[in-house]
Scaffold this motif. Structure first.
Motif, PDB file in Angstrom:
ATOM      1  N   PRO A 181      35.694  36.427  30.244  1.00  0.00           N
ATOM      2  CA  PRO A 181      36.750  37.440  30.049  1.00  0.00           C
ATOM      3  C   PRO A 181      36.413  38.779  30.686  1.00  0.00           C
ATOM      4  O   PRO A 181      37.322  39.497  31.145  1.00  0.00           O
ATOM      5  CB  PRO A 181      36.856  37.550  28.520  1.00  0.00           C
ATOM      6  N   ILE A 182      35.128  39.129  30.743  1.00  0.00           N
ATOM      7  CA  ILE A 182      34.742  40.396  31.375  1.00  0.00           C
ATOM      8  C   ILE A 182      35.004  40.339  32.874  1.00  0.00           C
ATOM      9  O   ILE A 182      35.558  41.276  33.462  1.00  0.00           O
ATOM     10  CB  ILE A 182      33.262  40.713  31.086  1.00  0.00           C
ATOM     11  N   ALA A 183      34.604  39.236  33.504  1.00  0.00           N
ATOM     12  CA  ALA A 183      34.823  39.078  34.942  1.00  0.00           C
ATOM     13  C   ALA A 183      36.312  39.012  35.271  1.00  0.00           C
ATOM     14  O   ALA A 183      36.756  39.580  36.282  1.00  0.00           O
ATOM     15  CB  ALA A 183      34.118  37.818  35.440  1.00  0.00           C
ATOM     16  N   ALA A 184      37.088  38.338  34.425  1.00  0.00           N
ATOM     17  CA  ALA A 184      38.530  38.262  34.659  1.00  0.00           C
ATOM     18  C   ALA A 184      39.169  39.642  34.576  1.00  0.00           C
ATOM     19  O   ALA A 184      40.040  39.991  35.378  1.00  0.00           O
ATOM     20  CB  ALA A 184      39.166  37.321  33.635  1.00  0.00           C
ATOM     21  N   ARG A 185      38.752  40.442  33.597  1.00  0.00           N
ATOM     22  CA  ARG A 185      39.268  41.800  33.460  1.00  0.00           C
ATOM     23  C   ARG A 185      38.865  42.663  34.646  1.00  0.00           C
ATOM     24  O   ARG A 185      39.674  43.404  35.206  1.00  0.00           O
ATOM     25  CB  ARG A 185      38.738  42.409  32.159  1.00  0.00           C
ATOM     26  N   LEU A 186      37.604  42.557  35.059  1.00  0.00           N
ATOM     27  CA  LEU A 186      37.103  43.376  36.164  1.00  0.00           C
ATOM     28  C   LEU A 186      37.790  43.017  37.480  1.00  0.00           C
ATOM     29  O   LEU A 186      38.044  43.895  38.315  1.00  0.00           O
ATOM     30  CB  LEU A 186      35.588  43.200  36.293  1.00  0.00           C
ATOM     31  N   SER A 187      38.112  41.744  37.661  1.00  0.00           N
ATOM     32  CA  SER A 187      38.788  41.317  38.896  1.00  0.00           C
ATOM     33  C   SER A 187      40.171  41.949  39.026  1.00  0.00           C
ATOM     34  O   SER A 187      40.688  42.095  40.142  1.00  0.00           O
ATOM     35  CB  SER A 187      38.901  39.792  38.925  1.00  0.00           C
ATOM     36  N   GLY A 188      40.784  42.298  37.903  1.00  0.00           N
ATOM     37  CA  GLY A 188      42.121  42.888  37.941  1.00  0.00           C
ATOM     38  C   GLY A 188      42.125  44.400  38.030  1.00  0.00           C
ATOM     39  O   GLY A 188      43.196  45.018  38.034  1.00  0.00           O
ATOM     40  N   ILE A 189      40.951  45.028  38.074  1.00  0.00           N
ATOM     41  CA  ILE A 189      40.861  46.489  38.172  1.00  0.00           C
ATOM     42  C   ILE A 189      40.631  46.872  39.631  1.00  0.00           C
ATOM     43  O   ILE A 189      39.663  46.444  40.255  1.00  0.00           O
ATOM     44  CB  ILE A 189      39.716  47.026  37.294  1.00  0.00           C
ATOM     45  N   GLU A 190      41.517  47.665  40.159  1.00  0.00           N
ATOM     46  CA  GLU A 190      41.423  48.061  41.563  1.00  0.00           C
ATOM     47  C   GLU A 190      40.184  48.928  41.796  1.00  0.00           C
ATOM     48  O   GLU A 190      39.912  49.860  41.027  1.00  0.00           O
ATOM     49  CB  GLU A 190      42.670  48.846  41.975  1.00  0.00           C
TER      50      GLU A 190
END
Length: 266
Positions: A153-162
């Motif tokens: 979930p951390i990586a998924a969230r970080l991937s969506g942050i420009e």
């Protein structure tokens, strides 16, 4: 293209799987409210066994095991989340580097390897280095096992942050640490919380790894339940199992809700 639910027999197969998975849980939950001492004959509705969990003759043993489980889960989830956050930042914001694919595979390896294999390997490793089984070995094993559950979930969230947010902070003379602490970390917050909750409940519910590396005299709630069940299934065990089930559902639901909130505010 038709969805899989339109294929003949898919609905029946899905229903059968759901029944096999959840019917035992429903039965255990229902009989935890049974007034009778029998685990098969219904004797009326009662809170008797839930009271027994906290005041009965085995309350002290299960209370100590529950405290151990909460301590281990809290520490393991915290350490796993810190490591997973650092790993996600390195993997997603670190750019290309040698061994990136291997590193990603190692992070997610506990998801692919059977838990029994991890348990045996952990036991052999601790024996080879001379580390006596106990609280420390459980913590090390749980942290290792929980890292991928916190990472996803951390990586998924970080991937969506420009990356532009951090670039803008750097353009305004923020240091790399300030850009991370004041800009990226707050945006990453929902993913971190979601990862922590998942890691916590995975550690709290774990039995196989814990049973291999815990040593004599050290009990967590799952291993205490297993030890009691070996002497015969009693209604108070059903009550404890129901409480653990409700706790797991609550944490997974909370993790999902936090993740959804993070997606909406992205």
């Amino acid at each position: 293209m038709r969805g899989v639910r339109h294929y003949p027999g898919f609905g029946a197969a899905a229903a059968a799987c759901l029944v096999l998975l959840y019917a035992p849980l429903i039965v255990v939950t229902a009989y935890s409210f049974n007034a009778s001492t029998s685990i098969t004959a219904w004797g009326g509705f009662s809170w008797r066994w839930y009271v027994d969990v906290f005041t009965g003759p085995e309350a002290g043993r299960f209370g100590l095991a529950a405290r151990n489980s909460l301590i281990i889960a809290s520490v393991a989830a915290t350490l796993a989340t810190l490591i997973a956050t650092a790993a996600a930042v390195a993997m997603i914001r670190g750019g290309a580097f040698r061994g990136r694919t291997v590193t990603y595979a190692l992070i997610n390896l506990p998801l692919l390897v059977p838990e029994m294999v991890i348990a045996v390997a952990s036991l052999i490793f601790f024996t080879l280095i001379g580390l006596p089984p106990g609280l420390l070995t459980i913590l090390i094993a749980h942290v290792t096992f929980c890292i991928p559950f916190a990472y996803l979930p951390i990586a998924a969230r970080l991937s969506g942050i420009e990356p532009g947010f951090e670039a803008a902070a750097r353009d305004l003379y923020a240091s790399r640490w300030q850009a991370f602490r004041l800009v990226l970390l707050p945006l990453l917050g929902p993913g971190i919380v979601s990862g922590f909750l998942l890691a916590f409940i995975i550690s709290l519910d774990d039995f196989i790894i814990t049973n291999f590396v815990k040593g004599a005299g050290m009990e967590t709630l799952p291993t205490a339940i297993y030890g009691s069940v070996k002497q015969g299934i009693k209604p108070n065990i059903m009550a404890i199992s129901t409480l653990m089930l409700l706790t797991s559902i609550a944490f997974v639901t909370l993790s999902y809700a936090v993740n959804r909130i993070g997606q909406k505010t992205r």
